[in-house]
Write a protein that holds these residues in place. Structure first.
Motif, short mmCIF file in Angstrom:
data_model
loop_
_atom_site.label_atom_id
_atom_site.label_comp_id
_atom_site.label_asym_id
_atom_site.label_seq_id
_atom_site.Cartn_x
_atom_site.Cartn_y
_atom_site.Cartn_z
N ASP A 177 -18.19 -33.65 -51.17
CA ASP A 177 -18.67 -33.64 -52.56
C ASP A 177 -18.26 -32.34 -53.25
OD1 ASP A 177 -19.77 -36.12 -52.19
OD2 ASP A 177 -21.79 -35.36 -51.73
N VAL A 178 -18.35 -31.21 -52.58
CA VAL A 178 -17.97 -29.90 -53.17
C VAL A 178 -16.50 -29.89 -53.52
CG1 VAL A 178 -17.78 -27.43 -52.74
CG2 VAL A 178 -19.83 -28.66 -52.01
N ALA A 179 -15.65 -30.39 -52.61
CA ALA A 179 -14.21 -30.41 -52.86
C ALA A 179 -13.88 -31.32 -54.02
CB ALA A 179 -13.49 -30.85 -51.59
N ALA A 180 -14.55 -32.50 -54.12
CA ALA A 180 -14.28 -33.44 -55.22
C ALA A 180 -14.70 -32.81 -56.54
CB ALA A 180 -15.02 -34.75 -54.96
N ALA A 181 -15.88 -32.16 -56.57
CA ALA A 181 -16.34 -31.52 -57.81
C ALA A 181 -15.39 -30.40 -58.22
CB ALA A 181 -17.75 -31.00 -57.62
N ALA A 182 -14.93 -29.59 -57.26
CA ALA A 182 -14.01 -28.50 -57.58
C ALA A 182 -12.69 -29.06 -58.10
CB ALA A 182 -13.79 -27.64 -56.35
N TYR A 183 -12.22 -30.18 -57.54
CA TYR A 183 -10.94 -30.76 -57.98
C TYR A 183 -11.05 -31.27 -59.40
CZ TYR A 183 -6.72 -33.58 -57.97
OH TYR A 183 -5.49 -34.11 -58.30
N VAL A 184 -12.22 -31.83 -59.76
CA VAL A 184 -12.38 -32.35 -61.13
C VAL A 184 -12.63 -31.21 -62.11
CG1 VAL A 184 -13.83 -33.78 -62.60
CG2 VAL A 184 -13.15 -34.61 -60.34
N LEU A 185 -13.54 -30.27 -61.77
CA LEU A 185 -13.92 -29.20 -62.71
C LEU A 185 -12.88 -28.07 -62.75
CD1 LEU A 185 -17.73 -28.98 -61.85
CD2 LEU A 185 -16.66 -30.14 -63.79
N ARG A 186 -12.22 -27.82 -61.64
CA ARG A 186 -11.20 -26.79 -61.50
C ARG A 186 -11.65 -25.42 -62.04
NH1 ARG A 186 -5.34 -29.68 -61.82
NH2 ARG A 186 -5.95 -31.48 -60.50
N PRO A 187 -12.70 -24.88 -61.44
CA PRO A 187 -13.09 -23.51 -61.81
C PRO A 187 -12.14 -22.52 -61.15
CG PRO A 187 -14.48 -24.33 -60.06
CD PRO A 187 -13.58 -25.46 -60.42
N ALA A 237 -23.13 -24.91 -59.58
CA ALA A 237 -22.89 -24.12 -58.39
C ALA A 237 -21.40 -24.01 -58.11
CB ALA A 237 -23.62 -24.76 -57.19
N VAL A 238 -20.67 -25.13 -58.33
CA VAL A 238 -19.22 -25.10 -58.07
C VAL A 238 -18.53 -24.19 -59.07
CG1 VAL A 238 -17.14 -26.51 -58.11
CG2 VAL A 238 -19.16 -27.35 -56.91
N GLU A 239 -18.94 -24.22 -60.36
CA GLU A 239 -18.27 -23.40 -61.40
C GLU A 239 -18.53 -21.91 -61.15
OE1 GLU A 239 -19.64 -24.97 -65.08
OE2 GLU A 239 -17.95 -26.35 -65.25
N THR A 240 -19.68 -21.56 -60.60
CA THR A 240 -19.97 -20.15 -60.32
C THR A 240 -19.36 -19.69 -59.02
OG1 THR A 240 -22.04 -20.74 -59.24
CG2 THR A 240 -22.15 -20.24 -61.60
N GLY A 241 -18.80 -20.60 -58.27
CA GLY A 241 -18.15 -20.25 -57.02
C GLY A 241 -19.11 -20.08 -55.86
N THR A 242 -20.35 -20.56 -56.01
CA THR A 242 -21.33 -20.44 -54.91
C THR A 242 -21.93 -21.83 -54.61
OG1 THR A 242 -23.05 -19.95 -56.55
CG2 THR A 242 -21.92 -18.08 -55.52
N PRO A 243 -21.16 -22.73 -54.03
CA PRO A 243 -21.72 -24.06 -53.72
C PRO A 243 -22.81 -23.96 -52.67
CG PRO A 243 -19.57 -23.78 -52.70
CD PRO A 243 -19.77 -22.59 -53.55
N PRO A 244 -23.81 -24.78 -52.71
CA PRO A 244 -24.89 -24.73 -51.73
C PRO A 244 -24.36 -25.04 -50.33
CG PRO A 244 -25.11 -26.71 -53.11
CD PRO A 244 -24.01 -25.88 -53.70
N ALA A 245 -24.93 -24.28 -49.36
CA ALA A 245 -24.46 -24.44 -47.98
C ALA A 245 -24.77 -25.84 -47.43
CB ALA A 245 -25.09 -23.38 -47.10
N ALA A 246 -25.88 -26.45 -47.94
CA ALA A 246 -26.28 -27.77 -47.41
C ALA A 246 -25.52 -28.91 -48.05
CB ALA A 246 -27.78 -27.98 -47.62
#
Length: 454
Positions: A114-124, A100-109
């Motif tokens: 957690d979303v920010a940490a995943a984006a910082y590690v994966l860096r999409p 979800a983070v790589e596609t740019g559509t993280p779940p609203a719930a």
């Protein structure tokens, strides 16, 4: 695993360079990134780790997060290959969130941290916006939580303030009440203090008065003692004078007594010679009845010759008793039990009587004096069976009459001038017969005389 391109950089390195954070990670996102790296750290080999992190390869996830957090965050930010490997481990552990983070559509719930940490590690593409948005969301949530906590704390403080005010009012009332009580107690203590001070002043005045009286009494006592000592000295001097005068009077009396004794002896010789001449002239018959025979007493019963037991001792008598018994018509009155209990108290009474009477019989025969022996018969149930020895009159007192009283009756029955000798150690008897004109002697003297009879 993808191979590094262009000299060791991963495929997305160019995109990473285009997007960078213009401010530090929010603290909550940073802690979540460190925890994510620490979990994925254990799935890498030592060779896959950066040189700065290899020393923490054997640590547990919690210890790595505690001791290697800064080093892991720095390696993740500067080492794209290490970041790519951590991202692959994250994709394996949380594939839904990673996709979800790589596609740019993280779940609203999903948790913004957690979303920010995943984006910082994966860096999409667009990861900076995700991190910034997540950070803002996290900060807003933190602010809301802080506001809620502040409201709760405010409510709690208000409640505590209200309770404190209530307590303060109660304590104020109690303090006011205590203060009133303390004031009253202080006033009472002040009154007592003033009263005690007054008592102390009165006591000091009384003490000064008593001390003055004591000093006056001491002075008066000293004067009296001085006067008494002076009087004592005067009386001692007077006593010395009186003693000297008494001694001179005694010497004069002794000198006069010698002359009077001589005159009295001459007069007595004259009277005796005249009495002898008168007896011859009147031709008076011999006296068969003596005054002691007229005294009413209990005479002893008669005994047969076989019941008689008499024993005399052969010793000489003291000169004093011999002189008294040598007087004309001397009468010897003996307190029987007084003599026997002095001389032989351990013997039975019957043997005491027999021994004394036997000795008195020998004394009567030697001296020619009239001898009367008196025994106490107040407690006798019947007359004593006794044959009086020759020359000795034996009398027992009647019931209710003591031997001492019987002796005094015998002395009073004698005419004045007849020599009467009473043998008794009893001081009362001796004083009584001496007043009646008799001569008292001790029982010990008679015992010595009887012990010397031959």
């Amino acid at each position: 695993m993808e191979q590094p391109a262009h000299g060791g950089e991963p495929a997305g390195a160019a995109g990473d360079a285009a997007e960078t954070l213009d401010h530090p990670l929010p603290e909550g996102v940073r802690r979540r990134v460190v925890a994510l790296v620490a979990d994925a750290f254990g799935g890498l080999t030592v060779a896959e780790l950066p040189a700065s992190l290899r020393q923490y390869a054997r640590f547990t996830a919690s210890r790595r997060a505690k001791f290697a957090g800064n080093a892991m965050a720095a390696a993740l930010d500067t080492d794209a290959l290490f970041r790519q490997r951590i991202g692959e481990r994250f994709k394996q552990s949380q594939p839904e969130l990673a996709g979800a983070v790589e596609t740019g559509t993280p779940p609203a719930a999903a948790d913004p941290v957690d979303v920010a940490a995943a984006a910082y590690v994966l860096r999409p593409p667009g990861w900076v916006k995700l991190v910034a948005a997540a950070g803002e969301e996290a900060e807003r949530a933190d602010a809301e939580r802080a506001d809620e906590a502040g409201r709760r704390e405010l409510e709690r403080l208000r409640e505590e303030l209200a309770a404190a005010k209530d307590r303060s009012r109660g304590e104020t009332e109690q303090l006011r009440h205590d203060l009133d009580a303390a004031r009253k107690e202080a006033e009472s203590l002040h009154r007592k203090l003033r009263s005690a001070q007054s008592d102390v002043k009165r006591g000091e005045a009384a003490l000064r008065k008593v001390q003055g009286e004591i000093e006056a009494a001491r002075a008066e006592s000293a004067a009296q003692v001085s006067a008494a000592e002076s009087e004592t000295r005067r009386l001692k001097a007077r006593l010395g004078e009186v003693e000297a005068a008494l001694e001179a009077s005694r010497r004069t009396a002794r000198e006069g007594r010698s002359v009077e004794d001589m005159r009295l002896r001459l007069l007595l010789d004259t009277v005796l010679d005249a009495a002898q001449g008168l007896r011859r002239e009147l031709a008076l018959p011999p006296v068969s009845v003596h005054p002691a025979d007229t005294v009413d007493a209990v005479e002893p019963g008669r005994m047969s010759p076989k019941d008689i037991a008499a024993r005399a001792l052969s010793e000489t008598d003291p000169a004093l008793l011999d002189q008294l018994l040598a007087l004309p018509q001397a009468h010897l009155v003996v307190d029987g039990y007084n003599v026997t209990k002095t001389g032989y108290p351990t013997m039975p009474l019957e043997k005491q009587r027999l021994r004394l009477l036997g000795s008195l019989s020998a004394l009567a025969a030697r001296s020619g004096a009239e001898v009367t022996c008196v025994f106490d018969g107040a407690e006798l149930a019947a007359p004593v069976l006794l044959a009086p020895p020759r020359g000795v009159r034996v009398l027992f007192s009647k019931p209710g009459v003591t031997a001492d009283e019987l002796i005094r009756q015998l002395v009073r029955a004698e005419p004045p001038g007849r020599p009467v000798v009473v043998v008794s150690t009893d001081r009362e008897v001796a004083d009584g017969v001496a007043k009646a004109g008799a001569r008292p002697v001790t029982s010990a003297l008679l015992l010595k005389r009887l012990s010397r009879l031959s």
